[in-house]
Write an enzyme that holds these catalytic residues in place. Structure first.
Site, PDB file in Angstrom:
ATOM      1  CG  ASP A 213      11.811   8.278 -65.737  1.00 37.34           C
ATOM      2  OD1 ASP A 213      11.187   8.438 -66.683  1.00 37.34           O
ATOM      3  OD2 ASP A 213      10.699   8.540 -64.708  1.00 37.34           O
ATOM      4  CE  LYS A 217       8.166  10.562 -64.641  1.00 32.36           C
ATOM      5  NZ  LYS A 217       8.346   9.495 -63.090  1.00 32.36           N
TER       6      LYS A 217
HETATM    7  N1  NAI Z   1       6.473   0.977 -65.308  1.00 30.83           N
HETATM    8  C1  NAI Z   1       6.076   2.297 -64.757  1.00 30.83           C
HETATM    9  O1  NAI Z   1       5.605   2.273 -63.422  1.00 30.83           O
HETATM   10  C2  NAI Z   1       5.782   3.355 -65.826  1.00 30.83           C
HETATM   11  C3  NAI Z   1       6.671   3.629 -66.824  1.00 30.83           C
HETATM   12  N2  NAI Z   1       5.901   4.547 -67.776  1.00 30.83           N
HETATM   13  C4  NAI Z   1       6.389   4.257 -69.451  1.00 30.83           C
HETATM   14  O2  NAI Z   1       5.794   3.385 -69.806  1.00 30.83           O
HETATM   15  C5  NAI Z   1       6.257   2.710 -71.185  1.00 30.83           C
HETATM   16  C6  NAI Z   1       6.700   1.151 -71.027  1.00 30.83           C
HETATM   17  O3  NAI Z   1       6.935   0.773 -69.705  1.00 30.83           O
HETATM   18  P1  NAI Z   1       7.512  -1.206 -68.845  1.00 30.83           P
HETATM   19  O4  NAI Z   1       6.124  -1.220 -69.533  1.00 30.83           O
HETATM   20  O5  NAI Z   1       7.165  -0.723 -67.807  1.00 30.83           O
HETATM   21  O6  NAI Z   1       8.037  -1.445 -69.987  1.00 30.83           O
HETATM   22  P2  NAI Z   1       8.836  -2.546 -70.337  1.00 30.83           P
HETATM   23  O7  NAI Z   1      10.170  -2.778 -70.527  1.00 30.83           O
HETATM   24  O8  NAI Z   1       7.934  -4.177 -69.198  1.00 30.83           O
HETATM   25  O9  NAI Z   1       8.172  -2.588 -72.230  1.00 30.83           O
HETATM   26  C7  NAI Z   1       8.385  -2.218 -72.688  1.00 30.83           C
HETATM   27  C8  NAI Z   1       8.439  -3.793 -73.923  1.00 30.83           C
HETATM   28  O10 NAI Z   1       8.220  -2.012 -75.073  1.00 30.83           O
HETATM   29  C9  NAI Z   1       8.486  -3.134 -75.850  1.00 30.83           C
HETATM   30  N3  NAI Z   1       9.659  -2.205 -76.621  1.00 30.83           N
HETATM   31  C10 NAI Z   1      10.759  -1.688 -77.431  1.00 30.83           C
HETATM   32  N4  NAI Z   1      10.717  -1.201 -78.482  1.00 30.83           N
HETATM   33  C11 NAI Z   1      10.048  -1.415 -79.108  1.00 30.83           C
HETATM   34  C12 NAI Z   1       8.854  -1.121 -80.718  1.00 30.83           C
HETATM   35  N5  NAI Z   1       9.748  -0.320 -81.443  1.00 30.83           N
HETATM   36  N6  NAI Z   1       7.842  -1.590 -80.998  1.00 30.83           N
HETATM   37  C13 NAI Z   1       7.114  -2.304 -80.005  1.00 30.83           C
HETATM   38  N7  NAI Z   1       7.698  -2.931 -78.725  1.00 30.83           N
HETATM   39  C14 NAI Z   1       8.790  -2.475 -78.670  1.00 30.83           C
HETATM   40  C15 NAI Z   1       9.387  -4.247 -75.318  1.00 30.83           C
HETATM   41  O11 NAI Z   1       9.812  -5.456 -75.837  1.00 30.83           O
HETATM   42  C16 NAI Z   1       9.631  -4.049 -74.208  1.00 30.83           C
HETATM   43  O12 NAI Z   1       8.430  -5.286 -74.181  1.00 30.83           O
HETATM   44  C17 NAI Z   1       7.918   3.669 -71.041  1.00 30.83           C
HETATM   45  O13 NAI Z   1       7.817   4.297 -71.328  1.00 30.83           O
HETATM   46  C18 NAI Z   1       7.625   4.006 -69.141  1.00 30.83           C
HETATM   47  O14 NAI Z   1       8.669   5.168 -68.873  1.00 30.83           O
HETATM   48  C19 NAI Z   1       5.481   5.283 -67.755  1.00 30.83           C
HETATM   49  C20 NAI Z   1       5.020   5.682 -66.569  1.00 30.83           C
HETATM   50  C21 NAI Z   1       5.060   4.961 -65.205  1.00 30.83           C
HETATM   51  N1  LIG Z   2      10.369   5.260 -63.060  1.00 36.32           N
HETATM   52  C1  LIG Z   2       9.113   6.361 -63.440  1.00 36.32           C
HETATM   53  C2  LIG Z   2       7.660   5.142 -64.234  1.00 36.32           C
HETATM   54  C3  LIG Z   2       7.468   5.816 -64.249  1.00 36.32           C
HETATM   55  O1  LIG Z   2       7.713   7.230 -65.658  1.00 36.32           O
HETATM   56  C4  LIG Z   2       8.582   6.891 -62.417  1.00 36.32           C
HETATM   57  O2  LIG Z   2       9.710   6.342 -61.376  1.00 36.32           O
HETATM   58  O3  LIG Z   2       7.679   7.770 -61.807  1.00 36.32           O
END
Ligand code: NAI
Ligand SMILES: N[C@@H](CC=O)C(=O)O
Length: 353
Positions: A213, A217
């Protein structure tokens, strides 16, 4: 501001928080500028004009299986202009739809780092297609969640500033893990479970622990400043034992997570007094080297003093000299990330006036 019509893909931590924030934004501005018309997970979609209110219950009862063609058809049937797709999945499959979405008139906002870290050829092709179709692609949350990193780096680069190095704790997840582990008498696996439950880790925490990850970045920032590197060019120290990677499923990894403990307990025991463990990324633009590693850091440095899920980015440039420009704050978490995604949506909405 013109109305923008939004399809949200991914309703996990960030996606569901984003929907809440959009509903609050529309209520506060009483403008319904942000019309969410599709809310989808990988299998089901809820189609509804202004879908944010009570969306969760509606999703239970009214969602249907779908393909992207259904999304295009719904937008067309409603004569929607100003279309925007928001990718808040972590899916490598979903990003293969970006070009099709752009060719069907969608701008894209994404928190998902995959598209920007596929081959450089794909990176360039996507940008070419965006230009031909006059569509925008924003991804501020790809690095530092809600922190303004990409915009800052881009502004420095485009204004001609000579950037020498970007170094820091790039991962909010790993920051939380090591800040807590260095200070508290808890096992590493216990803290990892807490971080997962708080929505601080990637859906598969091995993405964080393997260094991938952070490597993404680094690559994203490197490409912002003109490097044409590939993911394989990043030197990565993985913190996942080989036995728990490869063919192990996510649930098998979660069941065996205690096997991580001896390695981290040993690393902690080697710390000198006044030292802490920090997971560091470094992008050296003088040598074109990108590196991810676990280091022992003095508690007196800026990196050694991070708290909670703070990420910290030290940006060394010609004009800033020996005192880097520093950006610090929560680098993970659903609320800050969703806010960053909403910021990108509003930037696009504003630009369409
Ligand atoms: N949680 C964090 O602090 C941060 C997250 N991100 C990014 O944000 C994104 C989401 O993270 P979270 O919400 O924490 O993950 P999460 O796992 O809680 O949510 C992801 C959702 O996407 C759905 N999904 C998977 N494949 C799919 C598809 N083909 N079409 C539609 N939906 C689909 C899954 O069912 C799940 O509900 C990731 O790419 C992550 O790297 C970026 C910065 C910070
Ligand atoms: N796993 C990531 C979440 C956001 O991208 C991080 O730790 O920064």
């Amino acid at each position: 501001m013109s109305q923008i019509n939004i399809a949200i893909f991914g309703i996990g931590n960030v996606g569901s928080t984003l929907i809440k924030q959009i509903a609050e934004y529309n209520k506060k501005t009483t403008s319904n500028t942000l019309n969410v018309f599709a809310i989808a997970n990988s299998k089901l979609v809820l189609f509804e004009n202004n879908a944010t209110g009570g969306w969760s219950a509606n999703f239970e009862t009214k969602s249907t299986s779908y393909t992207l063609e259904d999304v295009y058809a719904f937008a067309k049937a409603n004569s929607y202009k100003n279309l925007l797709a928001v990718d808040v999945t972590a899916s490598s499959e979903f990003v293969t739809n970006y070009i099709d979405l752009v060719e069907h008139g969608f701008h894209i906002v994404t928190a998902n780092k995959i598209a920007n870290t596929l081959t450089y050829d794909f990176y360039q092709e996507l940008r070419d297609i965006l230009e031909v179709n006059q569509k925008k692609f924003l991804y501020e949350t790809n690095v530092g969640a809600g922190l303004p990193i990409i915009e800052t780096i881009k502004n420095l680069y485009e204004s001609g500033e000579e950037i020498h190095k970007i170094r820091g704790v790039f991962s909010g997840s790993l920051s939380y893990l090591f800040n807590t582990f260095s200070e508290e008498e808890k096992s590493f696996s216990e803290i990892l479970k807490e971080a997962d439950a708080l929505g601080l880790t990637e859906p598969d925490a091995r993405e964080d622990l393997s260094g991938k990850d952070v490597a993404r970045k680094l690559l994203i920032l490197g490409r912002e400043v003109g490097l044409t590197k590939e993911f394989k060019d990043v030197k990565i120290q993985s913190l996942v034992p080989a036995a728990l990677n490869g063919k192990t499923t996510l649930s098998q990894f979660r069941e065996s997570v205690k096997t991580l403990d001896p390695f981290f307990a040993e690393s902690k025991s080697k710390l000198g007094s006044g030292e802490v463990l920090r997971h560091v990324g470094e992008l050296n633009l003088k040598t074109s080297k990108l590196e991810v590693k676990l280091v022992q850091e003095s508690k007196t440095t800026a990196l050694g003093q991070t708290k909670g899920a703070d990420a910290i980015f030290e940006i060394y440039t010609k004009s800033y000299g020996d005192q880097p420009l520093v950006i610090q704050g929560a680098g993970a978490g659903k609320a800050v990330t969703a806010r960053g995604v909403l910021g990108d949506i509003l930037k696009i909405a504003t630009s369409l006036n």
